[in-house]
Structures are given as structure tokens and as C-alpha cells.
Design a protein around this motif. Structure first.
Motif, PDB file in Angstrom:
ATOM      1  N   GLY A 264      -3.298 -11.922  -7.592  1.00  0.00           N
ATOM      2  CA  GLY A 264      -2.134 -11.256  -7.023  1.00  0.00           C
ATOM      3  C   GLY A 264      -2.546 -10.074  -6.175  1.00  0.00           C
ATOM      4  N   LEU A 265      -1.616  -9.164  -5.973  1.00  0.00           N
ATOM      5  CA  LEU A 265      -1.843  -7.974  -5.160  1.00  0.00           C
ATOM      6  C   LEU A 265      -2.044  -6.762  -6.059  1.00  0.00           C
ATOM      7  CD1 LEU A 265       0.880  -8.486  -2.401  1.00  0.00           C
ATOM      8  CD2 LEU A 265      -1.603  -8.583  -2.056  1.00  0.00           C
ATOM      9  N   PHE A 266      -3.172  -6.073  -5.862  1.00  0.00           N
ATOM     10  CA  PHE A 266      -3.452  -4.845  -6.584  1.00  0.00           C
ATOM     11  C   PHE A 266      -4.159  -3.914  -5.607  1.00  0.00           C
ATOM     12  CE2 PHE A 266      -6.394  -2.565  -9.699  1.00  0.00           C
ATOM     13  CZ  PHE A 266      -5.432  -1.635 -10.062  1.00  0.00           C
ATOM     14  N   GLY A 267      -3.424  -2.918  -5.122  1.00  0.00           N
ATOM     15  CA  GLY A 267      -3.985  -2.008  -4.136  1.00  0.00           C
ATOM     16  C   GLY A 267      -2.913  -1.065  -3.628  1.00  0.00           C
ATOM     17  N   LEU A 268      -3.166  -0.409  -2.504  1.00  0.00           N
ATOM     18  CA  LEU A 268      -2.269   0.597  -1.954  1.00  0.00           C
ATOM     19  C   LEU A 268      -1.556   0.068  -0.712  1.00  0.00           C
ATOM     20  CD1 LEU A 268      -4.478   3.815  -2.225  1.00  0.00           C
ATOM     21  CD2 LEU A 268      -2.868   2.872  -3.910  1.00  0.00           C
ATOM     22  N   ALA A 287      -9.423   2.463   3.569  1.00  0.00           N
ATOM     23  CA  ALA A 287      -9.888   1.262   2.859  1.00  0.00           C
ATOM     24  C   ALA A 287     -11.403   1.245   2.736  1.00  0.00           C
ATOM     25  CB  ALA A 287      -9.393   0.019   3.584  1.00  0.00           C
ATOM     26  N   MET A 288     -12.094   1.742   3.765  1.00  0.00           N
ATOM     27  CA  MET A 288     -13.559   1.785   3.731  1.00  0.00           C
ATOM     28  C   MET A 288     -14.072   2.770   2.688  1.00  0.00           C
ATOM     29  SD  MET A 288     -14.279   1.754   7.852  1.00  0.00           S
ATOM     30  CE  MET A 288     -16.033   1.411   7.805  1.00  0.00           C
ATOM     31  N   ALA A 289     -13.301   3.802   2.389  1.00  0.00           N
ATOM     32  CA  ALA A 289     -13.761   4.858   1.497  1.00  0.00           C
ATOM     33  C   ALA A 289     -13.716   4.474   0.026  1.00  0.00           C
ATOM     34  CB  ALA A 289     -12.921   6.123   1.708  1.00  0.00           C
ATOM     35  N   VAL A 290     -12.932   3.451  -0.313  1.00  0.00           N
ATOM     36  CA  VAL A 290     -12.703   3.139  -1.723  1.00  0.00           C
ATOM     37  C   VAL A 290     -13.890   2.404  -2.324  1.00  0.00           C
ATOM     38  CG1 VAL A 290     -11.240   1.895  -3.352  1.00  0.00           C
ATOM     39  CG2 VAL A 290     -10.206   3.055  -1.384  1.00  0.00           C
ATOM     40  N   ILE A 425       0.671  -1.060  -5.375  1.00  0.00           N
ATOM     41  CA  ILE A 425       1.321  -2.356  -5.545  1.00  0.00           C
ATOM     42  C   ILE A 425       0.507  -3.132  -6.576  1.00  0.00           C
ATOM     43  CG2 ILE A 425       2.010  -4.513  -4.441  1.00  0.00           C
ATOM     44  CD1 ILE A 425       3.604  -2.087  -3.505  1.00  0.00           C
ATOM     45  N   ASP A 426       1.171  -3.592  -7.606  1.00  0.00           N
ATOM     46  CA  ASP A 426       0.495  -4.279  -8.713  1.00  0.00           C
ATOM     47  C   ASP A 426       1.380  -5.453  -9.119  1.00  0.00           C
ATOM     48  OD1 ASP A 426      -0.939  -5.027 -10.922  1.00  0.00           O
ATOM     49  OD2 ASP A 426      -0.704  -3.150 -12.022  1.00  0.00           O
ATOM     50  N   ASP A 427       1.115  -6.635  -8.547  1.00  0.00           N
ATOM     51  CA  ASP A 427       2.038  -7.762  -8.655  1.00  0.00           C
ATOM     52  C   ASP A 427       1.245  -9.048  -8.851  1.00  0.00           C
ATOM     53  OD1 ASP A 427       4.410  -9.117  -8.671  1.00  0.00           O
ATOM     54  OD2 ASP A 427       4.891  -8.793  -6.567  1.00  0.00           O
ATOM     55  N   VAL A 428       1.645  -9.844  -9.837  1.00  0.00           N
ATOM     56  CA  VAL A 428       0.958 -11.099 -10.139  1.00  0.00           C
ATOM     57  C   VAL A 428       1.567 -12.227  -9.319  1.00  0.00           C
ATOM     58  CG1 VAL A 428       0.459 -12.800 -11.945  1.00  0.00           C
ATOM     59  CG2 VAL A 428       0.349 -10.350 -12.462  1.00  0.00           C
ATOM     60  N   ALA A 429       0.708 -13.061  -8.737  1.00  0.00           N
ATOM     61  CA  ALA A 429       1.178 -14.181  -7.917  1.00  0.00           C
ATOM     62  C   ALA A 429       1.900 -15.207  -8.783  1.00  0.00           C
ATOM     63  CB  ALA A 429       0.005 -14.839  -7.202  1.00  0.00           C
ATOM     64  N   PHE A 490      -7.633  -3.640  -3.764  1.00  0.00           N
ATOM     65  CA  PHE A 490      -8.683  -3.267  -4.719  1.00  0.00           C
ATOM     66  C   PHE A 490      -9.329  -4.510  -5.334  1.00  0.00           C
ATOM     67  CE2 PHE A 490      -6.038   0.755  -5.855  1.00  0.00           C
ATOM     68  CZ  PHE A 490      -6.452   1.362  -4.678  1.00  0.00           C
ATOM     69  N   GLY A 491      -8.503  -5.447  -5.760  1.00  0.00           N
ATOM     70  CA  GLY A 491      -8.994  -6.643  -6.447  1.00  0.00           C
ATOM     71  C   GLY A 491      -7.840  -7.319  -7.160  1.00  0.00           C
ATOM     72  N   THR A 492      -8.141  -8.030  -8.241  1.00  0.00           N
ATOM     73  CA  THR A 492      -7.112  -8.755  -8.978  1.00  0.00           C
ATOM     74  C   THR A 492      -6.324  -7.803  -9.875  1.00  0.00           C
ATOM     75  OG1 THR A 492      -8.770  -9.294 -10.668  1.00  0.00           O
ATOM     76  CG2 THR A 492      -8.359 -10.930  -8.965  1.00  0.00           C
ATOM     77  N   PRO A 493      -5.033  -8.068 -10.074  1.00  0.00           N
ATOM     78  CA  PRO A 493      -4.259  -7.260 -11.013  1.00  0.00           C
ATOM     79  C   PRO A 493      -4.811  -7.384 -12.436  1.00  0.00           C
ATOM     80  CG  PRO A 493      -2.819  -8.603  -9.639  1.00  0.00           C
ATOM     81  CD  PRO A 493      -4.215  -9.093  -9.423  1.00  0.00           C
TER      82      PRO A 493
END
Length: 524
Positions: A264-268, A287-290, A425-429, A490-493
Motif C-alpha cells: 500500500g501507500l506509506f509516506g508523505l 524525498a532524497m533526504a529521507v 498517508i498510511d493506507d493498505v491496498a 517510505f515503503g510498505t505500510p
């Protein structure tokens, strides 16, 4: 005489010892006729089953108003109101044979009543993101007394997963057909399995002895974990990143921490184009700084996958032409590029001057992604970040503050989502396809910056002639969104549950979805 007394004592012990054991069980154990479940959330969540539901509301809705199909504990699609179905060779027609039996009202379950119920459920979605996922649904037709057909404008290989969603649970005369009924007891939602015979279905022998009630309540994260540790609940669901540090209090004898392998979506999400955020290159600098691996390292989560892509890699239909970003650069080199952009913006330089920039050598003070960074220029950009409440979110904020400080950007935290420049944003597909990700980041979703060009490619994909053409257009849409830098992945929720060892009917799965009816079956 002594022999007769000995026999009498042995007989008495055979009666009294079990009675004593029953008394102890009644005093020191939970009610064996019910399984106690806590879902992390607000107290009224289980009783709010409208279209915009919380997890507790979704669980109750799915338990009391099943759809044509539903999910089992492993996330597999299983029969519900429809006991079987076929899909035509072109993938554009799904034909469902409804089961025998009745609605909860006693009215017969017919194709006409099921069609009306499905159309009503679809209408309640309004502008819900799920409505965009179902955009390929063209027509619902009745074919016989208990047969309905769903026609599509294009193939939707994930249609069954969508029809199993709780929002598409069907009701007739404002009542669902189970498999459970809801009884409210204060703040507890009591979900009682419905005897199939009462719905005109074949009777199940010893039904009351084979099933148990589910007592579900919604608690905040700390209260839910405390209740689990105290033995007051057997299962905690709905855990997210902000609550994860609470699991450190759970001893190995009390139960296990189960993490779902979701995507899903996990990031800003970038919420506006004000100031520093007006230029896509500056948004890319963030995004490059994270340091994605470093972001999650404090949580000690094995198996977590970081990504710089908007769409989780290697999903069905992924052409593999979009790779991870900045793979040829080290973290120090990425931050050096990002720092240069921040300095130019702070100095008021033309942002277009960065075209064709070279990767500068990282200053000694910046080398090593976790070395202390110099204090950002007070005249440099400051951004407001919204995160949910919780100790895990506090850890994320500290890490992101350090990451952004390393390139000269100051970060402050806001409690008001509408005041945020960046929002978690923290949402499961709901289904493992690129379209889900792109729909959630579309302009019609109305949550932050977007790309009309990307939306146009998604719209073209909806009418593509072949799966290959559709995949190519969705890949173009991802590339457009990536270039716009409207989301910092960031990656997976992260989704977790606490499960006592005695609980049956629970299994980690791709959707992070754990229906209640499988938990209601008593182990044989």
C-alpha cells in the motif's frame, strides 16, 4: 468400615473436584461463550457502519451484511450470498448464482432483490476511492430467479476482491443477512452467529455448541494493549506504526505479535505548492533526504520493505521499467544534491538554474546518514508535518526532523491536518494492482498535490484494448506522478495484531483483513 469410607471419599472427590474446578474457572477466567476482541480506534467506531468506516465499523458491517462474496481468515475470496460464479473468457462478465435461502427479514433472496441491494451499496460510495476502483462496472442484470450478471466495460481481474469489501455488504429492508447479528451492550458490540436454519439454509448440527459470540470494542492503542496484557481481551487488531512501540510490553507468554504482509501507500503526501514546495525539484529534495531504512530501524521490524517508488514493485502487471530512484547515489551524495537546492532557494536563486546539476561532494559534517547535521539556516524553508498521535509517530517525527535538517529544512509538527504542508498517508491496498495506488494519488481523491497528466493516462488505461496496453499506460501514469514529486514514499505500510495462543481463526494476510466469523467457530 474404613474400606467403605475410602470408597465414599473417592466418590465424593470425583464430584467435588470438578465442581471446584468449575468454580475456579468461573471466578478467574473470561466467559468461554465469547471471544473478546479489541480494535484500536474510538469508542463509537463499531457502531458507525456508513460508507466512510473505520476498521471496527468495517468489521461489524462485514459480519452483519455480507456481500456476494467475502474473505476468509487467510484473505481468500469465498462464497457468501452467491454460492458459485463463473467468469466469461473475455473477463468482462461475472455471473453469480445466489444461494438458496432468505434475507434476515424472511423475504426470499432473489436476483431482483440482490441487484437492488448491490446498486444501493454502490450509490452510497459517492466519491469514495472505492468508487474509482469500480469504475469499470457497466451494468448489473438479472438472468434468472437467483442469477445475476455483472457486466464490465473492461476486464477487472480484481473484481471479486472489490465485491468482498465491507462497503459492498448487501442489505434488504435495512438488514443484512449475517453471518452474524449485532447486539449493543454499552460500548461493546456483541456479534452473535446466526443459525443458518433461520435464514432458510441447511441446518448445522449442534450450532450453539460449535460457535461463540464475539465481543468487540474499540479502544485507544494504550488501553487495547493494557487490556490484552491483563487478559481482558484475547485479540487486538488495527495496530499501525504509531502504536507499534506499545507491543514491547507484551510478554511471550501472553501472546504473539502478528504482522501482516500488506502492500500500500506509506509516506508523505505533499499538500500544497506554497514557498519551497512550489518547485517539483525542491519536493524531490525532500524525498532524497529521507533515510528509509533508518526511519524504521528503531522499530526492529524484520521483513519491512523500503521503496522510493509510488507503486509497490513487482505487482501483477508491473512492466519493470520503473526502478528505484537515485540508486547510483549514496545517501551522502543525495543529501548533497538536496542541500544545494535548499541553499539556492534560500538565497532566492532561480530554481531552473539546477538543470543539469552535478552531484557535489558531501561536506565532511554531512557524511554518514546519522551524524549530527548543522543547524538549518533560520531563513531557510520550514514545513509543517501532520502525523497521527502515538509514540511510534513521535519516533518518525524525530527521524524525519533529523533527515530534513541534514539538507537545511526545518520541520514542525501540527495537530491540524488542514494546516500541514506534508501529511502522513498510511493506507493498505485493497487489490494488488497499480491502479489502486494511482487512484489514491489522483486529483479526484482531493488530498494534496496531484498530476492531471497522470490522471489522463489512468483514464486512457481504463479503456485500453489489451492488458499490455493498460499496463503501459499505468506505467506512464506512475512516471508522470514520480516526476511531479507529489508523494514521498517510505515503503510498505505496517499492520500488526496481538493474538493469544488459544485464538483460532486468525491468520496474517496480504489485505490485513481479519473477519470475525472465522473467529467465532469453536475449535473442535
Amino acid at each position: 468400615m474404613f474400606a467403605r469410607c475410602d470408597v465414599a471419599l473417592r466418590k465424593a472427590s470425583r464430584i467435588l473436584v470438578p465442581l471446584a474446578a468449575l468454580a475456579l474457572a468461573a471466578c478467574g477466567s473470561p466467559d468461554n461463550s465469547a471471544l473478546s476482541v479489541a480494535v484500536i480506534g474510538g469508542a463509537e467506531d463499531p457502531f458507525d457502519t456508513d460508507a466512510q468506516m473505520t476498521l471496527a465499523g468495517q468489521l461489524v458491517r462485514a459480519s452483519t451484511a455480507e456481500g456476494l462474496v467475502s474473505f476468509d481468515e487467510k484473505g481468500r475470496v469465498i462464497p457468501a450470498l452467491a454460492d458459485r460464479w463463473i467468469v466469461t473468457d473475455d473477463g468482462q462478465s461475472y455471473i453469480f448464482r445466489l444461494r438458496d435461502g432468505d434475507w434476515a427479514s424472511g423475504d426470499p433472496l432473489t436476483a431482483e432483490s440482490a441487484k437492488a441491494a448491490l446498486q444501493a451499496a454502490l450509490e452510497t460510495l459517492d466519491d469514495n476511492p472505492l468508487a474509482h476502483d469500480l469504475a469499470g462496472l457497466e451494468e448489473i442484470r438479472t438472468m434468472a430467479g437467483r442469477v445475476i450478471e455483472i457486466r464490465l466495460s473492461r476486464p477487472m481481474p480484481y473484481l471479486l476482491q472489490l465485491l468482498a469489501q465491507p462497503e459492498l455488504g448487501l442489505t434488504f429492508k435495512r438488514r443484512g443477512a449475517g453471518p452474524m447479528r449485532l447486539e449493543r451492550n454499552g460500548g461493546v458490540a456483541r456479534l452473535v452467529p446466526i443459525d443458518p436454519a433461520s435464514l432458510g439454509l441447511p441446518a448445522v448440527e449442534n450450532w450453539p455448541r460449535r460457535t461463540r459470540r464475539i465481543d468487540l470494542q474499540a479502544l485507544d492503542g494504550s488501553a487495547a494493549v493494557d487490556a490484552f496484557n491483563a487478559g481482558k481481551v484475547d485479540l487486538v487488531m488495527g495496530g499501525e506504526i504509531q502504536h507499534f512501540p506499545l507491543t514491547r510490553s507484551v510478554g511471550i507468554l501472553r501472546g504473539t505479535i502478528q504482522v501482516d504482509p500488506v502492500v500500500g501507500l506509506f509516506g508523505l503526501r505533499v499538500m500544497n505548492e506554497k514557498g519551497f514546495l512550489a518547485d517539483p525539484a525542491n519536493r524531490e529534495a525532500l524525498a532524497m533526504a529521507v533515510d528509509r531504512e533508518g526511519l524504521i530501524a528503531p522499530f526492529s521490524l524484520g521483513g519491512w520493505s523500503a521503496t522510493t517508488r509510488l507503486v509497490t514493485p513487482s505487482l501483477d502487471g508491473d512492466l519493470g521499467t520503473i526502478g528505484e530512484r537515485w540508486g547510483e547515489q549514496s545517501m551522502d551524495e543525495r543529501r548533497a544534491v538536496a542541500s544545494a537546492r535548499v541553499r539556492r532557494w534560500t538565497a532566492g536563486a532561480d530554481p531552473q538554474a539546477e538543470a543539469g546539476e552535478q552531484v557535489p561532494k558531501a561536506p565532511a559534517s554531512a557524511r554518514g546518514s546519522r551524524n549530527p547535521a548543522p543547524a538549518p539556516d533560520p531563513n531557510g524553508p520550514q514545513l509543517a508535518l501532520w502525523l497521527p498521535v502515538g509514540s511510534g509517530a513521535d519516533i518518525l517525527f524525530d527521524r524525519l526532523t533529523a533527515d530534513f535538517a541534514a539538507i537545511g529544512v526545518r520541520l514542525r509538527r501540527t495537530d491540524e491536518p488542514d494546516d500541514a504542508d506534508l501529511r502522513l498517508i498510511d493506507d493498505v491496498a485493497r487489490y494488488p494492482r497499480a491502479a489502486w495506488f494511482l487512484n489514491r494519488l489522483s486529483c479526484s481523491a482531493g488530498k494534496g498535490l496531484c498530476s492531471t497528466d497522470a490522471d489522463a493516462r489512468v483514464a486512457e488505461a481504463a479503456s485500453a484494448a489489451t492488458p499490455e496496453e493498460r499496463s503501459a499506460l499505468l506505467t506512464e501514469a506512475e512516471a508522470e506522478l514520480t516526476a511531479a514529486n507529489v508523494f514521498i514514499p517510505f515503503g510498505t505500510p505496517i499492520r500488526w495484531s496481538l493474538v493469544r495462543g488459544s485464538v483460532a481463526g486468525f491468520a496474517p494476510n496480504t489485505w490485513g483483513w481479519h473477519p470475525l466469523m472465522p473467529l467465532a467457530w469453536l475449535p473442535r
